[in-house]
Design an enzyme around this catalytic site. Structure first.
Site, PDB file in Angstrom:
ATOM      1  N   HIS A  94      19.602 -30.923   3.553  1.00  0.00           N
ATOM      2  CA  HIS A  94      19.460 -31.096   4.995  1.00  0.00           C
ATOM      3  C   HIS A  94      18.004 -31.254   5.421  1.00  0.00           C
ATOM      4  CE1 HIS A  94      18.079 -26.887   5.396  1.00  0.00           C
ATOM      5  NE2 HIS A  94      18.973 -26.630   4.448  1.00  0.00           N
ATOM      6  N   ASP A  95      17.795 -32.148   6.368  1.00  0.00           N
ATOM      7  CA  ASP A  95      16.517 -32.360   7.058  1.00  0.00           C
ATOM      8  C   ASP A  95      15.436 -32.972   6.184  1.00  0.00           C
ATOM      9  OD1 ASP A  95      17.264 -31.053   9.687  1.00  0.00           O
ATOM     10  OD2 ASP A  95      17.536 -29.357   8.330  1.00  0.00           O
ATOM     11  N   GLY A 108      16.029 -28.303   1.215  1.00  0.00           N
ATOM     12  CA  GLY A 108      15.945 -28.667   2.620  1.00  0.00           C
ATOM     13  C   GLY A 108      14.523 -28.827   3.135  1.00  0.00           C
TER      14      GLY A 108
END
Length: 266
Positions: free
Chosen positions: A129-130, A147
């Site tokens: 994520h991200d 992440g």
């Protein structure tokens, strides 16, 4: 399954499940048993293999090749995730090989995971994520990226490279097989080991990308300033600012050092 033809007609296998609300360009190819969920957008000329699952708010650009058994756009592997509407964005002309997993972003960051253009992503790569990945990168088999990681253009991650969360990886850098990155990797630098240590510059990569001999010499000099001079990081950056006035290719290194989030590998 053949890759897309130039006829401009869609080729969706009868066993594939495509949600009626998904938006696919007319010439997208979708292989057998693949699942395309609601909210997904896929651009022209993209080819999707067998048993691929694309879910969430995922937008995929044009002329991508996504091979079998990938999972793209699933929720983050983050206990803080509470069902917020976050996204995955994939640019154009990327190759994503078998068994890759890319997650959407989280509300704690920009809310979007991004992969740019012309990237070569080999099998079993995880993009958490991200993460923000630039253009023309290469992630070799089993590279695992936690992440909030940022990866600059033309960076190369060797097979089984493991990247700690929030690490920044500079443009034109390269890691050896089995590297563990716990801190930021500056542009142009070659790294390997667990934990990663610097081992000179990516001179061959720079030559292949058209850097002049003078520019490569300037990068080598900058590496010596950063790692061989005995300067503190602040002193080295001050000297690199002076060098960048004569060699503009060093500006990316100066900027990177000014915003390093976890300290650099030493």
């Amino acid at each position: 399954m053949k890759e897309p033809s130039t006829t401009g007609r869609a080729a969706i296998h009868p066993t594939a499940l495509v949600d009626p609300s998904a938006r696919l360009a007319p010439d997208v190819t979708v292989g057998a048993y693949s699942v395309i969920g609601p909210g997904v957008e896929i651009g022209a000329g993209t080819w999707i293999g067998h048993h691929v699952v694309i879910s969430g708010k995922t937008r995929i650009g044009e002329r991508n090749r996504i091979f079998h058994f990938c999972s793209l756009g699933e929720i983050p592997q983050d206990k803080k995730y509470g069902g917020e509407e976050t996204r995955l964005e994939i640019g154009d002309d990327n190759t994503i090989r078998e068994f890759c997993t890319f997650n959407v972003g989280t509300a704690q960051d920009a809310g979007v995971t991004r992969l740019g253009h012309h990237n070569w992503i080999m099998a079993y790569v995880h993009l958490a994520h991200d993460c923000q990945v630039g253009d023309y990168t290469v992630f070799a088999n089993n590279a695992q990226v936690a992440g909030h990681v940022h990866v600059g253009d033309y960076a190369i991650l060797g097979g089984f490279t493991v990247v700690h969360q929030f690490v920044h990886i500079g443009a034109h850098s390269i890691t050896g097989m089995g590297t563990v990155l716990l801190q930021d990797l500056p542009p142009y630098v070659t790294a390997s080991g667990n934990p990663a240590k610097p081992h000179g510059i990516n001179a061959e990569g720079l030559r292949r990308r058209g850097f002049s001999g003078e520019a490569i010499l300037a990068v080598k000099r900058a590496y010596k300033t950063l790692y061989k001079s005995g300067h503190t990081l602040e002193e080295a950056r001050a000297e690199l600012i002076r060098q960048a006035a004569f060699h503009p290719e060093l500006a990316v290194l100066v900027d990177f050092l000014g915003s390093a989030s976890r300290g650099i590998i030493r």
